[in-house]
Design a protein around this motif. Structure first.
Motif, PDB file in Angstrom:
ATOM      1  N   ASP A  46       6.588  -0.355   2.166  1.00  0.00           N
ATOM      2  CA  ASP A  46       6.504  -0.814   2.984  1.00  0.00           C
ATOM      3  C   ASP A  46       6.369  -1.669   4.479  1.00  0.00           C
ATOM      4  O   ASP A  46       6.927  -3.161   3.948  1.00  0.00           O
ATOM      5  N   LYS A  86      -0.132   3.581   0.822  1.00  0.00           N
ATOM      6  CA  LYS A  86      -0.248   4.758   1.724  1.00  0.00           C
ATOM      7  C   LYS A  86       0.760   4.609   3.288  1.00  0.00           C
ATOM      8  O   LYS A  86       0.861   5.103   4.267  1.00  0.00           O
ATOM      9  N   ARG A  87       1.390   3.318   2.995  1.00  0.00           N
ATOM     10  CA  ARG A  87       2.199   3.231   4.526  1.00  0.00           C
ATOM     11  C   ARG A  87       4.044   3.640   4.075  1.00  0.00           C
ATOM     12  O   ARG A  87       4.230   2.930   4.830  1.00  0.00           O
ATOM     13  N   ASP A 131       1.120   8.798  -9.434  1.00  0.00           N
ATOM     14  CA  ASP A 131       1.705   7.608  -9.628  1.00  0.00           C
ATOM     15  C   ASP A 131       1.420   6.867 -10.494  1.00  0.00           C
ATOM     16  O   ASP A 131       1.960   5.572 -10.491  1.00  0.00           O
ATOM     17  N   ASP A 143       1.086  -1.182   0.418  1.00  0.00           N
ATOM     18  CA  ASP A 143      -0.407   0.013   0.294  1.00  0.00           C
ATOM     19  C   ASP A 143       0.824   1.516  -0.067  1.00  0.00           C
ATOM     20  O   ASP A 143       1.821   1.198   0.953  1.00  0.00           O
TER      21      ASP A 143
END
Length: 176
Positions: free
Chosen positions: A71, A53-54, A96, A51
């Protein structure tokens, strides 16, 4: 007298003899190999889901056109001493659109990295004839930086993923 002291140090307990890791609920430390010929890599599982976001950033020189992050949920320490993870490369400008990811392993004892799979255009593709490569032989230095910033402590993996992430977040702790 000095020889007796040295003999005592040489025959004293080693960190792998101390069961503190077991009492703390941690995996056993990697086996120590006398020669590289004795070592055998465990089979790598399929790439884990990641992910963006991590991602924990990997500190890279400012002239790099890409930024890299790992991650933490993908980091594993295996019994053979390999630390496997997913690293993501994105454009420094953001977005992205140019996202690429790599499922890799680092062998702290030999300062080597191996790519198992690449993620591009939304899918993983296995790296055929994957080989261990020295950090010095790489076109990009992110694997070496990641090893130095958190995965390895000298020539051994850190004791836990939590310890790795803590060191990535606070590079001043690297020598601890």
């Amino acid at each position: 007298m000095c020889l007796a002291l040295l003999a005592g140090c040489a025959s004293g307990p080693h960190d792998t003899d101390n069961p503190d890791w077991a009492q703390a609920g941690l995996p056993p430390p990697p086996k120590r190999y006398e020669t590289d010929a004795e070592w055998k890599e465990s089979e790598a599982p399929p790439p884990p889901a990641f992910d963006v976001k991590r991602l924990e950033p990997i500190a890279m020189p400012p002239y790099m056109s890409l930024k890299f992050g790992v991650d933490p949920a993908t980091i594993t320490i295996t019994g053979d001493g390999v630390v496997r993870y997913v690293v993501v490369a994105t454009s420094r400008n953001g977005g992205d659109a140019a996202l690429n990811a790599f499922y890799e392993g680092v062998r702290c004892s030999t300062d080597e990295v191996k790519s198992y799979a690449r993620f591009n255009n939304g899918a993983w593709s296995k790296v055929e004839r994957s080989e261990w490569k020295s950090f010095r032989d790489l076109n990009s230095s992110y694997a070496r930086q990641l090893a130095q910033q958190g995965l390895c402590r000298g020539h051994a993996p850190r004791v836990s993923v939590k310890d790795m992430v803590t060191n990535m977040r606070d590079p001043a702790r690297q020598l601890q």
